[in-house]
Design a protein around this motif. Structure first.
Motif, short mmCIF file in Angstrom:
data_model
loop_
_atom_site.label_atom_id
_atom_site.label_comp_id
_atom_site.label_asym_id
_atom_site.label_seq_id
_atom_site.Cartn_x
_atom_site.Cartn_y
_atom_site.Cartn_z
N LYS A 127 1.04 -1.16 0.16
CA LYS A 127 -0.08 0.02 -0.06
C LYS A 127 0.94 1.22 0.07
CE LYS A 127 -3.85 -2.34 2.36
NZ LYS A 127 -4.61 -2.30 3.83
N GLY A 128 2.15 1.07 -0.31
CA GLY A 128 3.09 2.18 -0.14
C GLY A 128 3.42 2.98 -1.46
N PRO A 129 4.34 3.94 -1.46
CA PRO A 129 4.54 4.55 -2.56
C PRO A 129 5.87 3.63 -3.43
CG PRO A 129 5.77 5.23 -0.82
CD PRO A 129 4.80 4.44 -0.34
N THR A 130 5.28 2.85 -4.36
CA THR A 130 5.93 1.82 -5.17
C THR A 130 7.39 2.45 -5.80
OG1 THR A 130 3.91 0.55 -5.38
CG2 THR A 130 5.86 -0.11 -6.56
N VAL A 131 6.95 3.71 -6.70
CA VAL A 131 7.99 4.13 -7.18
C VAL A 131 9.22 4.65 -6.37
CG1 VAL A 131 8.66 6.24 -8.85
CG2 VAL A 131 6.40 4.97 -9.20
N ALA A 132 8.68 5.23 -5.29
CA ALA A 132 9.89 5.67 -4.20
C ALA A 132 10.59 4.54 -3.91
CB ALA A 132 8.98 6.47 -3.01
N TYR A 133 9.93 3.24 -3.65
CA TYR A 133 10.61 2.12 -3.28
C TYR A 133 11.65 1.71 -4.28
CZ TYR A 133 7.18 1.51 0.34
OH TYR A 133 6.14 1.59 1.67
N GLN A 134 11.12 1.57 -5.71
CA GLN A 134 12.08 1.38 -6.53
C GLN A 134 13.40 2.21 -6.52
OE1 GLN A 134 10.43 1.50 -10.48
NE2 GLN A 134 12.37 0.75 -11.60
N HIS A 135 13.19 3.34 -6.59
CA HIS A 135 14.28 4.43 -6.36
C HIS A 135 15.32 4.43 -5.16
CE1 HIS A 135 13.03 5.84 -10.19
NE2 HIS A 135 12.08 6.68 -9.87
N LEU A 136 14.58 4.06 -4.17
CA LEU A 136 15.32 3.86 -2.94
C LEU A 136 16.15 2.61 -2.92
CD1 LEU A 136 13.56 3.62 0.69
CD2 LEU A 136 15.15 1.76 -0.10
N LYS A 137 15.76 1.52 -3.72
CA LYS A 137 16.76 0.28 -3.67
C LYS A 137 17.77 0.73 -4.63
CE LYS A 137 14.48 -3.61 -4.96
NZ LYS A 137 13.31 -4.65 -5.48
N THR A 138 17.75 1.57 -5.78
CA THR A 138 18.65 2.00 -6.56
C THR A 138 19.70 2.95 -5.80
OG1 THR A 138 17.13 1.99 -8.53
CG2 THR A 138 19.42 3.13 -8.63
N ALA A 139 19.08 3.78 -5.06
CA ALA A 139 19.93 4.50 -4.08
C ALA A 139 20.89 3.82 -3.31
CB ALA A 139 19.38 5.67 -3.42
N ILE A 140 20.35 3.12 -2.38
CA ILE A 140 21.26 2.41 -1.44
C ILE A 140 22.13 1.39 -1.89
CG2 ILE A 140 20.90 0.49 0.48
CD1 ILE A 140 18.52 2.03 1.24
N ARG A 141 21.71 0.89 -3.12
CA ARG A 141 22.66 0.06 -3.70
C ARG A 141 23.91 0.62 -4.19
NH1 ARG A 141 17.97 -4.07 -6.49
NH2 ARG A 141 17.71 -5.34 -4.23
N GLY A 142 23.64 1.88 -4.93
CA GLY A 142 24.54 2.74 -5.58
C GLY A 142 25.67 3.22 -4.65
N SER A 143 25.31 3.14 -3.04
CA SER A 143 26.17 3.88 -2.21
C SER A 143 27.46 2.93 -2.13
CB SER A 143 25.36 4.03 -1.00
OG SER A 143 25.10 2.64 -0.27
N PHE A 144 27.45 1.58 -2.28
CA PHE A 144 28.43 0.82 -2.08
C PHE A 144 29.64 1.13 -3.06
CE2 PHE A 144 25.18 -1.75 -0.26
CZ PHE A 144 25.91 -2.14 1.05
N GLU A 145 29.41 1.75 -4.23
CA GLU A 145 30.36 1.72 -5.33
C GLU A 145 30.67 3.51 -5.47
OE1 GLU A 145 31.83 -0.67 -6.48
OE2 GLU A 145 30.41 -2.22 -5.74
N ASN A 146 29.53 4.14 -5.26
CA ASN A 146 29.75 5.58 -5.39
C ASN A 146 30.65 6.46 -4.41
OD1 ASN A 146 28.10 5.64 -7.70
ND2 ASN A 146 26.32 6.03 -6.65
N SER A 147 31.17 7.62 -4.99
CA SER A 147 31.86 8.61 -4.16
C SER A 147 30.74 9.39 -3.59
CB SER A 147 32.79 9.64 -5.00
OG SER A 147 31.74 10.20 -5.60
N LEU A 148 31.13 10.19 -2.47
CA LEU A 148 30.06 10.94 -1.91
C LEU A 148 29.26 11.87 -3.06
CD1 LEU A 148 28.53 12.37 0.44
CD2 LEU A 148 30.43 13.62 1.04
#
Length: 258
Positions: free
Chosen positions: A199-220
């Motif tokens: 029942k949540g904001p599905t698009v936000a969840y999708q982008h959240l997954k992308t952001a958290i996973r990206g943090s392992f490889e990205n610079s600040l």
């Protein structure tokens, strides 16, 4: 697709994929891997959240070593490349949140199948076991990727070398999984968790997954840029508008998932 090694149901925007070979502790054979891959992809179209769980007393005991007749006939490299990789990528790349509800033992590739999900919720009687070195192998099915990221290199190395059982509560304390829940309330708990995400904001969840996973490889700087880009996309959704209106009107939001 007619499923024989799993069951797949969809209700109230929740897809539930159940490993269904309880007579062999839901061991993974070629048929089951193909069905999991198919069902995970279908769930992205059918539902707003996917739950994976197991039938019987176990979640998954790992690779079915009898699937090819004998160990000598088992081409592990081919099996991993052609069958495990598509299955694990389907879970990892799913645009909807994925929950693994670990109802019992999760060993070998079965443990790492569970860890591929976004969130792992386990019953307190469950345990996780990197059993590979017991038979002269190394962790596979993504284990060498998930474990260091979720529990740190020191714990991951020990879990892999010693092949010790890790209880659900220990796994939660290590950061390997999200929650360990008493057996009596486990099913109701993961169902409530799934309902919340459905029942949540599905698009936000999708982008959240992308952001958290990206943090392992990205610079600040790269991560801040990624956040800005994804947040801009979230800000254009109907769910963002609804969330703001609900906040201002002091009422629960009615998210549509778009």
């Amino acid at each position: 697709m007619d499923y024989t090694a799993i069951t797949y149901t969809v209700r109230d925007d929740i897809a539930v994929l159940t490993l269904n070979r309880p007579d062999v502790m839901n061991a993974l054979n070629s048929q089951m891997r193909a069905e999991i891959t198919h069902a995970v992809k279908a769930a992205a179209e059918d539902a707003r959240v996917l739950v994976m769980t197991g039938s019987g007393a176990s979640f998954c005991s790992g690779q079915d070593l009898g699937d090819s007749g004998s160990a000598a006939n088992l081409d592990l490299e081919r099996t991993l490349r052609d069958e495990y990789v598509p299955m694990l990528r389907a879970i990892f790349d799913s645009p909807i949140p994925t929950i693994c509800a670990v109802n019992g033992a999760a060993a070998g590739a079965g443990a790492n199948l569970a860890l591929a999900a976004d969130v792992v919720i386990a019953t307190e009687s469950a345990f996780f076991l990197q059993a590979f070195t017991r038979i002269g192998l190394i962790p596979d099915a993504g284990g060498t990727y998930w474990l260091p990221r979720q529990m740190g290199a020191a714990k991951a190395m020990g879990a892999a070398l010693f092949a010790d059982k890790i209880t659900a509560r220990e796994a939660s304390q290590m950061g390997m999984i999200y929650e360990a829940i008493p057996d009596a309330t486990f099913e109701a708990h993961w169902q409530a968790r799934a309902a919340k995400l459905a029942k949540g904001p599905t698009v936000a969840y999708q982008h959240l997954k992308t952001a958290i996973r990206g943090s392992f490889e990205n610079s600040l700087d790269d991560q801040l840029a990624l956040e800005a880009k994804l947040q801009g996309a979230c800000g254009k959704t109907r769910d963002f508008q609804e969330g703001v209106m609900a906040f201002l009107e002091k009422r629960p939001a009615n998210y549509e998932g778009r």
